[in-house]
Design an enzyme around this catalytic site. Structure first.
Site, short mmCIF file in Angstrom:
data_model
loop_
_atom_site.label_atom_id
_atom_site.label_comp_id
_atom_site.label_asym_id
_atom_site.label_seq_id
_atom_site.Cartn_x
_atom_site.Cartn_y
_atom_site.Cartn_z
N GLU A 38 38.95 -3.63 11.87
CA GLU A 38 38.53 -4.76 11.03
C GLU A 38 38.02 -5.82 11.78
OE1 GLU A 38 42.17 -3.62 7.84
OE2 GLU A 38 42.31 -5.67 9.21
N TYR A 84 43.53 -2.18 0.92
CA TYR A 84 44.42 -2.73 0.47
C TYR A 84 44.37 -3.08 -0.97
CZ TYR A 84 46.45 -2.70 4.95
OH TYR A 84 46.84 -2.15 6.27
N GLU A 114 43.64 2.66 7.28
CA GLU A 114 44.94 2.01 6.94
C GLU A 114 44.98 1.73 5.32
OE1 GLU A 114 45.37 -1.98 8.30
OE2 GLU A 114 44.69 -1.38 10.52
N HIS A 172 42.57 -4.00 18.54
CA HIS A 172 43.11 -4.52 17.39
C HIS A 172 43.61 -5.99 17.43
CE1 HIS A 172 45.37 -2.90 13.53
NE2 HIS A 172 45.53 -4.27 13.51
N ASN A 196 39.66 0.82 5.83
CA ASN A 196 40.96 0.39 5.55
C ASN A 196 40.94 -0.47 4.16
OD1 ASN A 196 41.51 0.81 8.22
ND2 ASN A 196 41.86 -0.94 8.93
N ARG A 206 47.81 6.94 14.62
CA ARG A 206 46.86 5.89 15.14
C ARG A 206 47.67 4.84 15.83
NH1 ARG A 206 43.96 1.52 11.96
NH2 ARG A 206 42.64 0.72 13.37
#
Length: 479
Positions: free
Chosen positions: A173, A305, A380, A128, A303, A84
């Protein structure tokens, strides 16, 4: 980490599962003044004193623009079957308007051809965070016209690459673009206007809808259109305290509902509109907008984290806001000064983010319910650690191996629980320019010496290569 998040390994994944890695244009390409490219907001921001750690910028970054063939060969060596990447808008349409620059398009054509020749499936992200500076000068994302400029750009890219690229992502995002860029100012363009940030969020949603329509108007029907969201997994500090639960709902609306509400369901949450009414009357939402935004999706990118832990704020409490999104006197959470953020328990990465794979499982299952039947990709997931070569030049990163093992185990658990997760893109393929943190934070599975541009696969890259080859998770030890 709970035992339920770490089933016994090895555990096999579906045969068609995509084992990928992700990057973004400004973070790796360099060549910022070559072949007609003009400045983006990140060029301007990173060259503004005091905005990035060490004054770092993406002028050279990983020099991927000149080294893409070697980088694709490295991906093949690591058994990746998907990659990606994002397109630099100002590389292919320098002013954000008008015809494309063929030299810019040619770079992405060559990159895609190289990937396909190695059996690697490309996934293109159109945006992005690197808005052409001329569009920001005209008002940026708080201006409605920017969404229409994005649709024109999307059509250009669909016409150029739609015959060879099947998987497309409109925005990455949008929360960061809207709220870190226009509310807290820790990201480009560095503005601190919460009302403008809310307008930006709506116009990013509109850009997604218009962009999806534009792509589909020029691409084969087999191609898929998605968006990548970084919805927070928001948890109340005290689940039995109604005030904490209300705080969590407010942050969930601002991180997720503001995007998935109109995109998936055709409406903004009423609780969001009410909570932000002191800042805006939402008159930026014009007749027909919600129908435009609510385009059918072929897949959803998630995504993840770390989770977010919140409570109702103590009016007497002082100190920095521990939300993990950079230091600023201005909050990225409009109309949420009554919410306090807390450090989630557990080990932390170099970003200060807690390691908690259960949050990824929770996120997947939430969207499995929000949009039943919609395929999901983890677009992600990864961690920053203070990686350094040893005396032999090898880079051992056992913490990242453990991180990937835990989170991929959570993905496999979600699949076992009925979620249609079709792929995983590790963030990131290699160390790169980490936005306002400059080159201080290393998220890569591949170590990059920024002086020599030498690439060295870390232990985590070798571990991930084994997982990709076998379709199963090796034990994290022994790499």
């Amino acid at each position: 980490m709970s035992d339920s998040a770490t089933p016994a390994t090895p555990v096999t994944f579906p045969p068609a599962f995509l084992w990928g890695a992700a990057t973004s244009a400004y973070q790796i390409e360099g060549a910022v003044r070559e072949d007609g490219r003009t400045p983006s907001i990140w060029d301007t921001f990173s060259h503004t004193p005091g905005k990035t750690a060490g004054g770092d910028n993406g002028d050279i970054a990983n020099d991927h623009y000149h080294r893409y063939r070697d980088d694709v060969a490295l991906m093949a060596d690591l058994n990746l079957n998907a990659y990606r990447f994002s397109v630099s808008w100002s590389r292919v349409q320098p002013t954000g308007r008008g015809p494309a620059v063929q030299r810019g398009l040619d770079f992405y054509r060559k990159l895609v051809d190289e990937l396909l020749a190695k059996g690697i499936k490309p996934a293109v992200t159109l945006y992005h965070w690197d808005l052409p500076q001329e569009l920001e000068d005209a008002g940026g994302w708080p201006e409605r016209d920017t969404a229409y400029r994005f649709a024109e750009y999307a059509q250009i890219m669909g016409e150029a690459l739609g015959d060879r690229v099947e998987n497309w992502i409109t925005l990455n995002e949008p929360w960061c673009s809207a709220f870190l860029g226009y509310a807290s100012g820790v990201h480009a363009p560095g503005r601190t206007d919460p009302a403008a940030a809310l307008k930006a969020a709506h116009h990013l949603n509109l850009a997604h809808g218009l962009g999806a329509k534009a792509l589909r108007s020029v691409m084969p029907a087999r191609n898929t259109v998605a968006i990548s969201l970084n919805t927070s997994v928001v948890r109340p500090l005290s689940p039995s305290d109604p005030a904490d639960v209300a705080a969590a709902r407010k942050i969930d609306d601002l991180s997720g509902g503001i995007f998935h509400g109109p995109i998936l369901h055709g409406a903004y949450p009423e609780t969001l509109l009410e909570a932000t009414s002191s800042l805006t009357d939402w008159s930026c939402i014009q007749d027909g907008d919600l129908d435009l935004i609510h385009q059918p999706l072929d897949a959803l990118g998630l995504n993840y984290y770390t989770p977010t832990l919140v409570s109702a704020a103590d009016p007497d409490a002082k100190g920095p806001r521990a939300d993990g999104h950079g230091a600023s006197e201005h909050s990225p959470w409009p109309a949420a000064d009554d919410v306090a953020f807390h450090q989630s328990p557990g080990q932390q990465t170099e970003m200060g983010w807690s390691v908690d794979p259960t949050g990824l499982h929770e996120l997947i299952m939430r969207y499995n319910r929000e949009a039943p039947g919609l395929p999901i990709y983890i677009t992600e997931n990864g961690a920053a650690y203070d990686d350094k070569p040893d005396a032999d030049g090898k880079v051992h990163d056992p913490d990242r191996v453990a991180y990937l093992h835990g989170h991929l185990s959570a993905v496999r658990r979600a699949i076992a629980d009925g979620a249609d997760v079709r792929g995983y893109y590790l963030w990131s393929l290699m160390d790169n320019f980490e936005w306002a943190y400059g080159y201080d934070k290393r998220f890569g599975a591949v170590y990059v010496d920024y002086v020599t541009q030498q690439r060295t696969p870390k232990s985590s890259a070798l571990w991930y290569a084994r997982a990709a080859k076998d379709g199963a998770l090796p034990e994290p030890e022994g790499i």
